[in-house]
Design an enzyme around this catalytic site. Structure first.
Site, PDB file in Angstrom:
ATOM      1  N   CYS A  43     -31.585   5.432  43.771  1.00 52.29           N
ATOM      2  CA  CYS A  43     -31.646   3.968  43.634  1.00 52.29           C
ATOM      3  C   CYS A  43     -31.211   3.540  42.232  1.00 52.29           C
ATOM      4  O   CYS A  43     -30.428   2.605  42.065  1.00 52.29           O
ATOM      5  CB  CYS A  43     -33.065   3.462  43.871  1.00 52.29           C
ATOM      6  SG  CYS A  43     -33.757   3.803  45.485  1.00 52.29           S
ATOM      7  N   CYS A 103     -37.097   6.094  42.329  1.00 50.60           N
ATOM      8  CA  CYS A 103     -36.070   6.666  43.206  1.00 50.60           C
ATOM      9  C   CYS A 103     -34.788   6.921  42.409  1.00 50.60           C
ATOM     10  O   CYS A 103     -34.103   5.977  42.015  1.00 50.60           O
ATOM     11  CB  CYS A 103     -35.823   5.698  44.361  1.00 50.60           C
ATOM     12  SG  CYS A 103     -34.369   6.038  45.347  1.00 50.60           S
TER      13      CYS A 103
END
Length: 105
Positions: free
Chosen positions: A30, A27
């Site tokens: 993230c 991600c």
């Protein structure tokens, strides 16, 4: 702090304010947020437990919490999930504001 399926419930049950950052290595937002979460964790050390929960390595607690998007930050106090939540990439100020709200609950 690294949260796992084996320690997250115990830490939340301590009653202390807890912030769980649900993330994954694949991600992009993230990964971009990782240094921000680490910085905020240091700032609030002693007042709140701030840590990361890797959804690639663990999934039980994420499933229990209904995590559908990454990154997601959930906020717990007195052993219970609060209504506070952040979804998507966030700046440090947004995370700090939510933690301050958590501490005031």
């Amino acid at each position: 702090m690294e949260f796992t399926d084996s320690n997250v419930k115990e830490l939340i049950a301590s009653g202390k304010p807890v912030v769980v950052d649900f993330w994954a290595t694949w991600c992009g937002p993230c990964v971009a947020m990782a240094p921000i979460v680490e910085e905020v964790a240091k700032e609030y050390e002693g007042r709140a437990i701030v840590g990361k929960y890797n959804c690639d390595d663990n999934s039980d607690f994420a499933t229990e919490c209904g995590i559908r998007s990454l990154p997601t930050l959930l906020f717990f106090k007195d052993g219970k999930k609060t209504d506070l939540r952040l979804v998507g990439g966030q700046k440090a100020d947004a995370i700090r504001a939510k933690i301050d709200q958590l501490l005031e609950l």
